[in-house]
Write a protein that holds these residues in place. Sequence first.
Motif, PDB file in Angstrom:
ATOM      1  N   VAL A 208       0.844  -1.201   0.000  1.00 12.57           N
ATOM      2  CA  VAL A 208       0.000   0.000   0.000  1.00 12.57           C
ATOM      3  C   VAL A 208       0.878   1.250   0.000  1.00 12.57           C
ATOM      4  CG1 VAL A 208      -1.718   1.321   1.303  1.00 12.57           C
ATOM      5  CG2 VAL A 208      -1.927  -1.179   1.126  1.00 12.57           C
ATOM      6  N   SER A 209       1.933   1.239   0.806  1.00 16.20           N
ATOM      7  CA  SER A 209       2.823   2.402   0.914  1.00 16.20           C
ATOM      8  C   SER A 209       3.506   2.705  -0.408  1.00 16.20           C
ATOM      9  CB  SER A 209       3.863   2.168   2.008  1.00 16.20           C
ATOM     10  OG  SER A 209       3.237   1.970   3.262  1.00 16.20           O
ATOM     11  N   ARG A 210       3.862   1.680  -1.159  1.00 12.89           N
ATOM     12  CA  ARG A 210       4.509   1.889  -2.457  1.00 12.89           C
ATOM     13  C   ARG A 210       3.613   2.676  -3.408  1.00 12.89           C
ATOM     14  NH1 ARG A 210       6.932  -4.121  -3.961  1.00 12.89           N
ATOM     15  NH2 ARG A 210       8.532  -4.228  -2.310  1.00 12.89           N
ATOM     16  N   LYS A 211       2.292   2.573  -3.199  1.00 14.20           N
ATOM     17  CA  LYS A 211       1.337   3.276  -4.059  1.00 14.20           C
ATOM     18  C   LYS A 211       0.991   4.662  -3.504  1.00 14.20           C
ATOM     19  CE  LYS A 211       1.174  -0.025  -6.986  1.00 14.20           C
ATOM     20  NZ  LYS A 211       1.728   0.173  -8.347  1.00 14.20           N
ATOM     21  N   LYS A 212       1.757   5.084  -2.493  1.00 11.94           N
ATOM     22  CA  LYS A 212       1.586   6.412  -1.892  1.00 11.94           C
ATOM     23  C   LYS A 212       0.212   6.579  -1.258  1.00 11.94           C
ATOM     24  CE  LYS A 212       5.585   7.324  -3.725  1.00 11.94           C
ATOM     25  NZ  LYS A 212       6.824   7.220  -2.901  1.00 11.94           N
ATOM     26  N   HIS A 213      -0.335   5.460  -0.765  1.00 13.59           N
ATOM     27  CA  HIS A 213      -1.621   5.510  -0.080  1.00 13.59           C
ATOM     28  C   HIS A 213      -1.408   5.309   1.419  1.00 13.59           C
ATOM     29  CE1 HIS A 213      -4.913   5.262  -3.251  1.00 13.59           C
ATOM     30  NE2 HIS A 213      -3.796   5.361  -3.937  1.00 13.59           N
ATOM     31  N   LYS A 214      -2.313   5.854   2.219  1.00 13.67           N
ATOM     32  CA  LYS A 214      -2.267   5.664   3.656  1.00 13.67           C
ATOM     33  C   LYS A 214      -2.849   4.301   4.010  1.00 13.67           C
ATOM     34  CE  LYS A 214      -3.759   7.746   8.023  1.00 13.67           C
ATOM     35  NZ  LYS A 214      -4.538   8.844   8.658  1.00 13.67           N
ATOM     36  N   VAL A 215      -2.194   3.592   4.906  1.00 15.67           N
ATOM     37  CA  VAL A 215      -2.674   2.278   5.332  1.00 15.67           C
ATOM     38  C   VAL A 215      -3.836   2.461   6.302  1.00 15.67           C
ATOM     39  CG1 VAL A 215      -2.093   0.124   6.523  1.00 15.67           C
ATOM     40  CG2 VAL A 215      -0.406   1.235   5.030  1.00 15.67           C
ATOM     41  N   ASP A 216      -4.977   1.884   5.959  1.00  9.99           N
ATOM     42  CA  ASP A 216      -6.174   1.935   6.806  1.00  9.99           C
ATOM     43  C   ASP A 216      -6.290   0.594   7.534  1.00  9.99           C
ATOM     44  OD1 ASP A 216      -8.622   2.136   7.990  1.00  9.99           O
ATOM     45  OD2 ASP A 216      -9.742   2.601   6.163  1.00  9.99           O
ATOM     46  N   MET A 217      -5.970   0.571   8.829  1.00 16.24           N
ATOM     47  CA  MET A 217      -5.976  -0.686   9.577  1.00 16.24           C
ATOM     48  C   MET A 217      -7.386  -1.223   9.813  1.00 16.24           C
ATOM     49  SD  MET A 217      -2.890  -1.546   9.747  1.00 16.24           S
ATOM     50  CE  MET A 217      -3.029  -2.961  10.848  1.00 16.24           C
ATOM     51  N   GLN A 218      -8.412  -0.422   9.506  1.00 17.57           N
ATOM     52  CA  GLN A 218      -9.773  -0.966   9.546  1.00 17.57           C
ATOM     53  C   GLN A 218      -9.964  -2.045   8.478  1.00 17.57           C
ATOM     54  OE1 GLN A 218     -12.300   2.650   9.237  1.00 17.57           O
ATOM     55  NE2 GLN A 218     -13.117   2.044  11.223  1.00 17.57           N
ATOM     56  N   LEU A 219      -9.096  -2.012   7.483  1.00 15.10           N
ATOM     57  CA  LEU A 219      -9.191  -2.993   6.401  1.00 15.10           C
ATOM     58  C   LEU A 219      -8.397  -4.275   6.697  1.00 15.10           C
ATOM     59  CD1 LEU A 219      -8.863  -0.602   3.330  1.00 15.10           C
ATOM     60  CD2 LEU A 219     -10.909  -1.849   4.065  1.00 15.10           C
ATOM     61  N   VAL A 220      -7.837  -4.362   7.897  1.00 14.66           N
ATOM     62  CA  VAL A 220      -7.074  -5.557   8.279  1.00 14.66           C
ATOM     63  C   VAL A 220      -7.806  -6.292   9.394  1.00 14.66           C
ATOM     64  CG1 VAL A 220      -4.895  -6.447   9.187  1.00 14.66           C
ATOM     65  CG2 VAL A 220      -4.892  -4.485   7.623  1.00 14.66           C
ATOM     66  N   GLU A 221      -8.205  -7.515   9.134  1.00 18.15           N
ATOM     67  CA  GLU A 221      -8.854  -8.362  10.129  1.00 18.15           C
ATOM     68  C   GLU A 221      -8.052  -9.655  10.262  1.00 18.15           C
ATOM     69  OE1 GLU A 221     -11.254  -7.719  12.129  1.00 18.15           O
ATOM     70  OE2 GLU A 221     -11.881  -5.786  11.287  1.00 18.15           O
ATOM     71  N   THR A 222      -8.298 -10.391  11.332  1.00 15.97           N
ATOM     72  CA  THR A 222      -7.599 -11.655  11.550  1.00 15.97           C
ATOM     73  C   THR A 222      -8.593 -12.803  11.713  1.00 15.97           C
ATOM     74  OG1 THR A 222      -7.520 -11.378  13.956  1.00 15.97           O
ATOM     75  CG2 THR A 222      -5.663 -10.501  12.683  1.00 15.97           C
TER      76      THR A 222
END
Length: 338
Positions: A208-222
């Motif tokens: 995500v960082s390579r695409k210059k976007h902010k990482v939204d941790m709401q989009l990460v689930e386990t």
Amino acid sequence: MDHRPPTIKEIARQLNVSVSTVSRALSDHPRIGLQTRLRVQQLARELNYEPNTQAIFFKQKKTYVIGVVLPFIREEFFSQAISGMETAAMAHEYTILFGQSYDDTERERKVVAAMKKQRVDGLIISLAKETRRFDHLQALESTGTPVVYFDRVPPFAEAHKVYCNMYQGTAELVGWLYGRGYKRVALINGPEKMPASRERLNGYIEGVSRKKHKVDMQLVETTDFSRDSTYRAMEKLLSLKHPPVAIISFNDYVHMDAVQYAHRQGVAVNKDIVFVSYANLPITSYTAFPPIASIEQYPYGQGEKAMDLLIQVLNEKGLPDAGTRYYCEELAPTLVMH
């Protein structure tokens, strides 16, 4: 009638030679004359003599048995891996003693202890998902029994390992999705403390960082890999104000549960939301909604390389630096589009 199997002593008695002469003749030792060798081997065939493998192994201090501990044999990934191990083992005249941890650390400890009692020459293991301490495996190594980790490997460097680089594979997978216009990408990861989960998460963040976007941790689930846990992860992702347009699943089994939940919620799978995964197992081609892309992890190749590595380590026993040198084989995963 005497039904006891014939022995070297019986061959020696009938030919009136020493036991050591018979032993050497059966091994084609050059110190024994050709005529004597032929006589011994001919009588051995007539008597249907078979070597006492236990006695040979005791003398050589080897059993020619490799222990293999996997989470689940029912999972296609691990069944392919053990096929690769078996092929490599048989090529070197080894056999496999197999056990399952069922992804439970205490059971893993018991299986490893049983392998130790059986005096396996070496051990190959893919760690249970909750394994955090490695004393049971380090204790095995301290007795001179080498351990090779594959796929699910420990986080420290002092270990023999064969695995795929999931950090690199995940970053490439995220980049592939962004390149096709999917710029809100979610990740259903495995248990947080698993090294494989950390690799995927770090690769996701990197992608995500390579695409210059902010990482939204709401989009990460386990998920703990159970169906209910994956359903809960999907429920949270679909309830977001801005739900994802693409979902990366930890593996193909998590993928199938995630897709099933999405379908039941009326999501047009691979249209409203596209799904990608890891492992590229053939079983997904028989499902209604296979992932549009998958990371190939080469389970058969991993298993084969792990066995070859272990046998290499066994053959190098006794070298001056054998106890301080560790081998690591990192496979580059391949992105496969469907």
